[in-house]
Scaffold this motif. Structure first.
Motif, mmCIF file in Angstrom:
data_model
loop_
_atom_site.group_PDB
_atom_site.id
_atom_site.type_symbol
_atom_site.label_atom_id
_atom_site.label_comp_id
_atom_site.label_asym_id
_atom_site.label_seq_id
_atom_site.Cartn_x
_atom_site.Cartn_y
_atom_site.Cartn_z
ATOM 1 N N ALA A 183 -14.984 -2.107 -3.702
ATOM 2 C CA ALA A 183 -14.129 -3.354 -3.655
ATOM 3 C C ALA A 183 -12.765 -3.079 -3.322
ATOM 4 N N PRO A 184 -11.883 -4.096 -2.896
ATOM 5 C CA PRO A 184 -10.581 -3.753 -2.680
ATOM 6 C C PRO A 184 -9.892 -3.343 -3.892
ATOM 7 N N ARG A 185 -8.868 -2.409 -3.734
ATOM 8 C CA ARG A 185 -8.212 -1.540 -5.065
ATOM 9 C C ARG A 185 -6.680 -1.558 -4.693
ATOM 10 N N THR A 186 -5.920 -1.544 -5.731
ATOM 11 C CA THR A 186 -4.357 -1.312 -5.557
ATOM 12 C C THR A 186 -4.345 0.267 -5.308
ATOM 13 N N VAL A 187 -5.283 0.909 -6.078
ATOM 14 C CA VAL A 187 -5.153 2.433 -5.885
ATOM 15 C C VAL A 187 -6.358 3.151 -6.334
ATOM 16 N N ASP A 188 -6.719 4.263 -5.497
ATOM 17 C CA ASP A 188 -8.090 4.894 -5.833
ATOM 18 C C ASP A 188 -7.817 6.276 -5.845
ATOM 19 N N LEU A 189 -8.066 6.998 -6.943
ATOM 20 C CA LEU A 189 -7.774 8.380 -7.033
ATOM 21 C C LEU A 189 -9.222 9.147 -7.331
ATOM 22 N N ASP A 190 -9.394 10.001 -6.582
ATOM 23 C CA ASP A 190 -10.637 10.923 -6.833
ATOM 24 C C ASP A 190 -10.389 12.503 -6.574
ATOM 25 N N ILE A 191 -11.082 13.279 -7.426
ATOM 26 C CA ILE A 191 -10.935 14.834 -7.495
ATOM 27 C C ILE A 191 -11.828 15.239 -6.325
ATOM 28 N N LYS A 206 0.751 -1.163 -0.141
ATOM 29 C CA LYS A 206 0.026 -0.103 -0.142
ATOM 30 C C LYS A 206 1.036 1.202 0.032
ATOM 31 N N PHE A 207 1.925 1.282 0.699
ATOM 32 C CA PHE A 207 2.855 2.486 0.793
ATOM 33 C C PHE A 207 3.624 2.629 -0.490
ATOM 34 N N TYR A 208 4.051 1.645 -1.143
ATOM 35 C CA TYR A 208 4.424 1.660 -2.517
ATOM 36 C C TYR A 208 3.499 2.213 -3.599
ATOM 37 N N ASN A 209 2.205 1.621 -3.629
ATOM 38 C CA ASN A 209 0.994 1.969 -4.369
ATOM 39 C C ASN A 209 1.006 3.683 -4.052
ATOM 40 N N LEU A 210 0.873 4.175 -2.880
ATOM 41 C CA LEU A 210 0.796 5.734 -2.946
ATOM 42 C C LEU A 210 1.915 6.500 -3.487
ATOM 43 N N GLN A 211 3.043 5.961 -3.333
ATOM 44 C CA GLN A 211 4.268 6.631 -3.737
ATOM 45 C C GLN A 211 4.250 6.613 -5.158
ATOM 46 N N GLN A 212 3.775 5.549 -5.956
ATOM 47 C CA GLN A 212 3.842 5.438 -7.120
ATOM 48 C C GLN A 212 2.560 6.491 -7.843
#
Length: 374
Positions: free
Chosen positions: A93-101, A18-24
């Motif tokens: 659902a679970p997700r590797t990354v979720d981005l919202d405006i 999860k930490f790596y996903n946020l960094q990416q």
């Protein structure tokens, strides 16, 4: 002139590293969407709307040239590149990354696939808490409450735990510069910015000394009579001070930063002097200009005339209160003409008309990023 829009985004992950996903995600936003100017701490939060592993959540401030739909498309591409597949049928659902405006400036949009502000942000503590860390005073354009006020009345009772993990934004370092000149019209904020940069990045501060010039108050009362002695005295003072200050580098400082460049003498003289006076003045100036150090980057802070007049009134110098708007406009034209015709000074124009870099750290960071990345 480029106009950036300040946006705030929410980023979450509860699958994989999860930490790596946020960094990416942050890195890809920097590469594809704009300037990431602020980032909240990372919070560990329970899954919202479904049963699943805890999330890591952050909010970031992003300055972007993209329009809202373009930004959304960019974010969806980032999600896809990181293995996220959105499906309305699946619900939460679970997700590797979720981005919202969350916000796009103060715009209000309702489109089939895009609602701004985000319609549920006021209900979610995992959004409000990290957003309050970077933009507590941001006012919701529909609810007309600040983020900190929305957090206080939020009914979400989820428990959030602030982690000790940090998404590191690139540390700014001006040691690659030898000399940075901050320029701008009267009241643009150049002295304020030069002071902050010198203090924050260990720079030698070079400030223009002009308050004791006996011709300045007289000039504002009778421009035609006192223009030539004023400009000549400024030129002599600036040349003497500038050469003294820049010829003695401070071994304990990383670089030099000034709130003026000596070329401003010619810009002001062209606006204030008669043609024959200016021709004589320019001969003297050209002789002096050959001898002075030139900046590695010439930052011009552009402010619209209305904002300049407000700033001039606020700082309260009595002899400036009668400056007419057309004089400020002519000075601005003179600066921009100089910038267009002298690329060798490495000019960087930053529109600060809608920024408050003294009170707003995100606005200040935006300017620092622009100079650093120049």
């Amino acid at each position: 002139m480029i106009h950036y829009k300040r946006t705030y985004l929410s980023i979450g992950s509860n699958l994989g590293d999860k930490f790596y996903n946020l960094q990416q995600a942050v890195q890809q936003l920097k590469e594809k969407a704009g300037l990431v100017v602020s980032c909240s701490p990372i919070y560990q939060t329970p899954a919202w709307g479904f049963s699943g592993a805890d999330f890591y959540n952050i909010c970031v401030g992003l300055d972007t040239e993209l329009q809202p739909q373009e930004l959304l498309d960019c974010m969806l591409q980032i999600e896809k590149s990181m293995g996220r597949v959105r499906s309305e049928a699946n619900g939460y659902a679970p997700r590797t990354v979720d981005l919202d405006i969350l916000f796009y400036e103060d715009e209000i949009l309702e489109e089939p696939d895009l609602f701004i502000p985000h319609p549920h942000l006021q209900k979610r503590k995992f959004v409000l808490q990290p957003l309050a860390d970077i933009a507590p005073g941001k006012v919701h354009p529909v609810l007309l409450k600040s983020i900190i006020e929305l957090l206080d009345v939020c009914e979400d009772e989820s428990e959030l735990e602030q982690t000790n993990l940090i998404i590191s934004l690139e540390k700014k370092d001006f040691s690659k510069f030898n000399f940075i000149a901050i320029e701008g019209n009267i009241g643009a904020g150049k002295t304020t910015l030069a002071n902050k940069i010198a203090e924050d990045f260990n720079g030698k501060l070079i400030l223009e000394r002009f308050a004791d010039n006996p011709f300045l108050p007289k000039f504002y009362e009778d421009r035609s009579r006192y223009a030539f002695p004023l400009e000549m005295s400024f030129l002599a003072d600036r040349y003497q001070q500038f050469t003294d200050d820049t010829s003695r580098p401070d071994l304990f400082k990383n670089f030099m930063v000034s709130d003026y460049d000596i070329f401003k003498s010619l810009i002001f003289a062209k606006v204030t002097l008669q043609e024959d006076e200016f021709l004589l003045y320019r001969k003297v100036f050209n002789f002096m200009y050959k001898e002075v150090i030139k900046p590695d980057v010439y930052v011009y802070l552009y402010q619209n005339t209305e904002r300049l007049l407000q700033n001039i009134k606020k700082r309260g110098r009595s002899y400036e209160q009668s400056i007419p708007p057309d004089y400020l406009e002519r000075l601005n034209e003179g600066y921009l003409d100089f910038i267009k015709t002298h690329p060798e000074v490495h000019p960087l124009v930053i529109d600060v008309s809608d920024l408050d870099f003294l009170q707003n750290k995100n606005d200040y960071q935006f300017i620092i990023d622009k100079i650093h990345d120049f």
